[in-house]
Design an enzyme around this catalytic site. Sequence first.
Site, PDB file in Angstrom:
ATOM      1  N   ASP A 176      -4.559  -3.744   2.468  1.00 53.91           N
ATOM      2  CA  ASP A 176      -4.604  -3.190   1.124  1.00 53.91           C
ATOM      3  C   ASP A 176      -4.186  -1.722   1.152  1.00 53.91           C
ATOM      4  O   ASP A 176      -4.321  -1.042   2.179  1.00 53.91           O
ATOM      5  CB  ASP A 176      -6.017  -3.294   0.544  1.00 53.91           C
ATOM      6  CG  ASP A 176      -6.445  -4.733   0.325  1.00 53.91           C
ATOM      7  OD1 ASP A 176      -5.559  -5.591   0.167  1.00 53.91           O
ATOM      8  OD2 ASP A 176      -7.664  -4.983   0.310  1.00 53.91           O
ATOM      9  N   LYS A 177      -3.723  -1.234   0.029  1.00 52.46           N
ATOM     10  CA  LYS A 177      -3.265   0.158  -0.084  1.00 52.46           C
ATOM     11  C   LYS A 177      -4.275   1.140   0.490  1.00 52.46           C
ATOM     12  O   LYS A 177      -3.920   2.040   1.254  1.00 52.46           O
ATOM     13  CB  LYS A 177      -2.979   0.492  -1.550  1.00 52.46           C
ATOM     14  CG  LYS A 177      -2.643   1.953  -1.803  1.00 52.46           C
ATOM     15  CD  LYS A 177      -2.462   2.236  -3.282  1.00 52.46           C
ATOM     16  CE  LYS A 177      -2.214   3.729  -3.523  1.00 52.46           C
ATOM     17  NZ  LYS A 177      -2.053   4.027  -4.969  1.00 52.46           N
TER      18      LYS A 177
END
Length: 352
Positions: A176-177
């Site tokens: 995830d970011k």
Amino acid sequence: MKQIQPILSAPILPTTPLAQLDALSDDIVDLAEGPEIEQRDLVIPNSMHGERLDRALAQLLPEFSRSYAQQLLAEGCVNCVMPSARLIHKPSIKVRSGEQYQVVLRPTPQSQAFKPEEIALDVVYEDADLRVLSKPAGLVVHPAPGNWNGTLLNGLLALDSQAVMLPRAGIVHRLDKDTSGLMVVARTRKAMDALVAMIAERDVHREYLAVAYRKWNSTNLLREVEAAIGRDYRNRLRMAVVDLERLPGKPAHTSFECLSSQEEACLVRCVLHTGRTHQIRVHMAHIGHPLLGDAVYAGPMQLGINRQALHAYRLRFIHPISGKPLEFEAPVPLDIRELLKHLGLEAGLAKT
């Protein structure tokens, strides 16, 4: 590192060489407007004989998704030119070896998504077949709505001119970011196919450190969570634990070990056995320990960090080509170290 006998790698799948990886879109634009139309000529290889047309298109146009291929078919953008000329609309028809197709594409605003960009990447390990990177929090892995540039993929295209020849520039799994830590990226198609197969077979060992809300709520420091994950029917932007008899989803399995616990929070080691979207975040919330800073699954609570407190700190696998065992660790980032110190949980790092 001790060398063992090479493992069998997955076969190289035929792929169409691309001069540039220049388009990504889940939306069909009006092909009647503007002169910037591109035509791709495709030939079905022996290995795809009997495959669904939409699946074959997704493999032969690796920069596009299968759903995009289905939309191209619906919009009349796919023609079979041999053995008989005809317009194709149905995605489920079976292709035959040697058939020739023409696909009409038009550049979209998302075309810039697959352009090289000079981005500082922390390369932990590199050889002719793969790289291991340590991704910082805040770096998006793959272009998507809202983040069409400045991604890890853009940086890989600038770092390695051959990455353009690989689907997704060699990316075989994602973080995830706002999750930091280790990722493996392929540099050749042979390595990519093998790594994808290894991940599917759970032969890539991935460990994470997570800082979660509340004192560990079990007398047992070890906990196995096997709970299917699917889209949250109440909020399509979230994932959720689902009952597969009533809702769509996929089985998911995570192992947790509490390393340190105080009244406000706990430090947990997480081992992935499957790789579902947001798996650790969803499973931790499911057992009553949402991650600190996780705005999606924990709400506005923070306790001193402005991103989810999740770090992919250990990665272990057998090299898909040489057969050598490889293991890597990424130091815990400063923001998580300071958070652990603030919460009195830093002693747990000695158990990693």
